[in-house]
Design a protein around this motif. Structure first.
Motif, PDB file in Angstrom:
ATOM      1  N   ALA A 195       0.869  -0.932   0.411  1.00 45.89           N
ATOM      2  CA  ALA A 195      -0.270   0.002   0.291  1.00 45.89           C
ATOM      3  C   ALA A 195       0.527   1.477   0.078  1.00 45.89           C
ATOM      4  CB  ALA A 195      -1.091   0.226   1.329  1.00 45.89           C
ATOM      5  N   VAL A 196       2.446   0.956   1.214  1.00 49.51           N
ATOM      6  CA  VAL A 196       2.940   2.372   0.698  1.00 49.51           C
ATOM      7  C   VAL A 196       3.787   2.581  -0.878  1.00 49.51           C
ATOM      8  CG1 VAL A 196       4.853   3.504   1.614  1.00 49.51           C
ATOM      9  CG2 VAL A 196       3.496   2.767   3.360  1.00 49.51           C
ATOM     10  N   ARG A 197       4.064   1.681  -0.880  1.00 48.02           N
ATOM     11  CA  ARG A 197       4.595   1.085  -2.275  1.00 48.02           C
ATOM     12  C   ARG A 197       3.922   1.820  -3.604  1.00 48.02           C
ATOM     13  NH1 ARG A 197       6.919  -2.716  -0.103  1.00 48.02           N
ATOM     14  NH2 ARG A 197       5.543  -4.471  -1.671  1.00 48.02           N
ATOM     15  N   MET A 198       2.807   1.759  -3.225  1.00 45.54           N
ATOM     16  CA  MET A 198       1.393   2.202  -4.149  1.00 45.54           C
ATOM     17  C   MET A 198       1.015   3.901  -4.154  1.00 45.54           C
ATOM     18  SD  MET A 198       0.558  -0.487  -6.370  1.00 45.54           S
ATOM     19  CE  MET A 198      -0.743  -0.619  -7.062  1.00 45.54           C
ATOM     20  N   ILE A 199       1.107   4.475  -3.360  1.00 46.34           N
ATOM     21  CA  ILE A 199       0.806   5.815  -2.814  1.00 46.34           C
ATOM     22  C   ILE A 199       1.850   6.017  -2.948  1.00 46.34           C
ATOM     23  CG2 ILE A 199       0.604   7.274  -1.396  1.00 46.34           C
ATOM     24  CD1 ILE A 199      -1.522   4.850   0.135  1.00 46.34           C
ATOM     25  N   SER A 244      -7.584  15.566 -22.576  1.00 42.44           N
ATOM     26  CA  SER A 244      -6.085  16.269 -22.230  1.00 42.44           C
ATOM     27  C   SER A 244      -5.341  15.686 -21.314  1.00 42.44           C
ATOM     28  CB  SER A 244      -6.455  17.627 -22.207  1.00 42.44           C
ATOM     29  OG  SER A 244      -7.078  17.900 -20.860  1.00 42.44           O
ATOM     30  N   ILE A 245      -5.177  15.451 -20.851  1.00 49.80           N
ATOM     31  CA  ILE A 245      -4.409  16.000 -18.865  1.00 49.80           C
ATOM     32  C   ILE A 245      -4.717  14.407 -17.990  1.00 49.80           C
ATOM     33  CG2 ILE A 245      -5.203  17.109 -16.760  1.00 49.80           C
ATOM     34  CD1 ILE A 245      -2.250  17.438 -16.809  1.00 49.80           C
ATOM     35  N   GLY A 246      -6.343  14.398 -18.198  1.00 51.17           N
ATOM     36  CA  GLY A 246      -7.100  13.120 -17.647  1.00 51.17           C
ATOM     37  C   GLY A 246      -6.835  11.965 -17.366  1.00 51.17           C
ATOM     38  N   ALA A 247      -5.659  11.921 -19.118  1.00 52.05           N
ATOM     39  CA  ALA A 247      -5.616  10.494 -19.195  1.00 52.05           C
ATOM     40  C   ALA A 247      -3.770   9.925 -18.829  1.00 52.05           C
ATOM     41  CB  ALA A 247      -5.392  10.145 -20.689  1.00 52.05           C
ATOM     42  N   PHE A 248      -3.254  10.633 -17.696  1.00 52.07           N
ATOM     43  CA  PHE A 248      -2.018  10.710 -17.607  1.00 52.07           C
ATOM     44  C   PHE A 248      -3.081  10.445 -15.971  1.00 52.07           C
ATOM     45  CE2 PHE A 248      -0.840  12.406 -21.654  1.00 52.07           C
ATOM     46  CZ  PHE A 248      -0.777  12.087 -21.667  1.00 52.07           C
ATOM     47  N   MET A 249      -3.884  11.032 -15.627  1.00 49.60           N
ATOM     48  CA  MET A 249      -4.431  10.999 -13.966  1.00 49.60           C
ATOM     49  C   MET A 249      -5.182   9.613 -13.379  1.00 49.60           C
ATOM     50  SD  MET A 249      -6.147  14.849 -13.560  1.00 49.60           S
ATOM     51  CE  MET A 249      -5.281  16.335 -13.603  1.00 49.60           C
ATOM     52  N   LEU A 250      -5.626   8.779 -14.391  1.00 48.54           N
ATOM     53  CA  LEU A 250      -5.850   7.748 -14.715  1.00 48.54           C
ATOM     54  C   LEU A 250      -4.741   6.402 -13.717  1.00 48.54           C
ATOM     55  CD1 LEU A 250      -8.554   7.136 -17.406  1.00 48.54           C
ATOM     56  CD2 LEU A 250      -9.272   7.046 -15.032  1.00 48.54           C
ATOM     57  N   PRO A 251      -3.982   6.241 -13.947  1.00 47.27           N
ATOM     58  CA  PRO A 251      -2.929   5.585 -13.305  1.00 47.27           C
ATOM     59  C   PRO A 251      -2.283   6.103 -11.922  1.00 47.27           C
ATOM     60  CG  PRO A 251      -2.442   6.489 -15.473  1.00 47.27           C
ATOM     61  CD  PRO A 251      -2.986   7.081 -15.068  1.00 47.27           C
ATOM     62  N   VAL A 252      -2.891   7.601 -11.664  1.00 48.84           N
ATOM     63  CA  VAL A 252      -2.565   7.812 -10.392  1.00 48.84           C
ATOM     64  C   VAL A 252      -3.590   7.407  -9.145  1.00 48.84           C
ATOM     65  CG1 VAL A 252      -2.283  10.095  -8.321  1.00 48.84           C
ATOM     66  CG2 VAL A 252      -1.206  10.238 -10.867  1.00 48.84           C
ATOM     67  N   ALA A 253      -5.248   7.598  -9.832  1.00 51.99           N
ATOM     68  CA  ALA A 253      -5.891   6.965  -9.094  1.00 51.99           C
ATOM     69  C   ALA A 253      -6.388   5.519  -8.648  1.00 51.99           C
ATOM     70  CB  ALA A 253      -7.221   7.356 -10.358  1.00 51.99           C
ATOM     71  N   VAL A 254      -5.674   4.917  -9.527  1.00 51.23           N
ATOM     72  CA  VAL A 254      -5.689   3.454  -9.765  1.00 51.23           C
ATOM     73  C   VAL A 254      -4.554   3.340  -9.022  1.00 51.23           C
ATOM     74  CG1 VAL A 254      -5.244   1.601 -11.113  1.00 51.23           C
ATOM     75  CG2 VAL A 254      -6.858   3.381 -11.643  1.00 51.23           C
ATOM     76  N   ALA A 255      -3.624   3.875  -8.783  1.00 51.33           N
ATOM     77  CA  ALA A 255      -2.669   3.241  -8.244  1.00 51.33           C
ATOM     78  C   ALA A 255      -3.076   3.912  -6.099  1.00 51.33           C
ATOM     79  CB  ALA A 255      -1.340   4.575  -8.274  1.00 51.33           C
ATOM     80  N   LEU A 256      -3.937   4.858  -6.255  1.00 49.55           N
ATOM     81  CA  LEU A 256      -4.592   5.380  -4.503  1.00 49.55           C
ATOM     82  C   LEU A 256      -5.353   4.787  -4.304  1.00 49.55           C
ATOM     83  CD1 LEU A 256      -3.980   9.278  -5.093  1.00 49.55           C
ATOM     84  CD2 LEU A 256      -2.110   8.425  -3.777  1.00 49.55           C
ATOM     85  N   GLY A 257      -6.263   3.993  -4.944  1.00 50.18           N
ATOM     86  CA  GLY A 257      -7.590   3.875  -5.117  1.00 50.18           C
ATOM     87  C   GLY A 257      -6.736   2.198  -3.922  1.00 50.18           C
ATOM     88  N   LEU A 258      -6.106   1.757  -4.740  1.00 49.35           N
ATOM     89  CA  LEU A 258      -4.955   0.268  -4.665  1.00 49.35           C
ATOM     90  C   LEU A 258      -4.587   0.787  -2.962  1.00 49.35           C
ATOM     91  CD1 LEU A 258      -3.902  -1.397  -7.298  1.00 49.35           C
ATOM     92  CD2 LEU A 258      -5.951  -1.987  -6.641  1.00 49.35           C
ATOM     93  N   GLY A 259      -3.838   1.232  -3.448  1.00 45.11           N
ATOM     94  CA  GLY A 259      -3.785   1.227  -1.666  1.00 45.11           C
ATOM     95  C   GLY A 259      -4.375   1.772  -0.605  1.00 45.11           C
ATOM     96  N   VAL A 260      -5.024   2.505  -0.688  1.00 42.57           N
ATOM     97  CA  VAL A 260      -6.652   2.557   0.803  1.00 42.57           C
ATOM     98  C   VAL A 260      -7.505   1.123   0.921  1.00 42.57           C
ATOM     99  CG1 VAL A 260      -8.200   3.747   1.102  1.00 42.57           C
ATOM    100  CG2 VAL A 260      -7.014   5.294   0.166  1.00 42.57           C
TER     101      VAL A 260
END
Length: 143
Positions: free
Chosen positions: A13-17, A113-129
């Motif tokens: 979880a820490v590594r994902m965040i 535009s930039i949202g496609a590059f934000m999705l990996p962050v949202a997935v990683a944070l969701g998995l971390g939580v």
């Protein structure tokens, strides 16, 4: 669940965040430093002038705020998960999930535009939580 499995889940979880934070920092740097928008101006005297602009130059402060949204979400998630594990803060999980949900909505709305590059962050944070155990869990107590 054994304590060793729980500690591995906490570490993951820490590594994902942290991975989401690194990706977010890179996204913010790209928005400030890398020219990605093409433009042109036409005049009778000089003809056509081609220009290249960064997201910050093209969109101004709103573009910078959009690029910093994943980094802010990473900070909220990291604080929520850490406080939830350490001090049994009841606000930790709701704050973290709210940040993940808000980032996901922003990413989907800005997918062209930039949202496609934000999705990996949202997935990683969701998995971390999802992977991070809370203070009340038996498996969450540090070894």
């Amino acid at each position: 669940m054994s304590a060793s499995v729980a500690e591995r889940r906490w570490g993951l979880a820490v590594r994902m965040i942290a991975g989401g934070a690194v990706w977010s920092l890179g996204l913010a740097l790209v928005a400030v430093l890398v020219p990605v928008y093409n433009g042109e101006t036409v005049s009778a005297l000089s003809g056509v002038t081609l220009t290249r602009e960064t997201l910050l130059q093209s969109r101004g402060a709103s573009g910078l705020a959009l690029a910093l949204a994943p980094l802010i979400a990473c900070g909220v998630v990291a604080a929520g998960v850490a406080w939830r594990r350490r001090d049994n803060a009841r606000w930790g999980a709701p704050a973290a999930w709210t940040a993940v949900g808000g980032l996901t909505i922003v990413a989907v709305l800005g997918i062209t535009s930039i949202g496609a590059f934000m999705l990996p962050v949202a997935v990683a944070l969701g998995l971390g939580v999802r992977l991070a155990p809370g203070w009340g869990d038996v498996r969450a107590q540090p070894a």
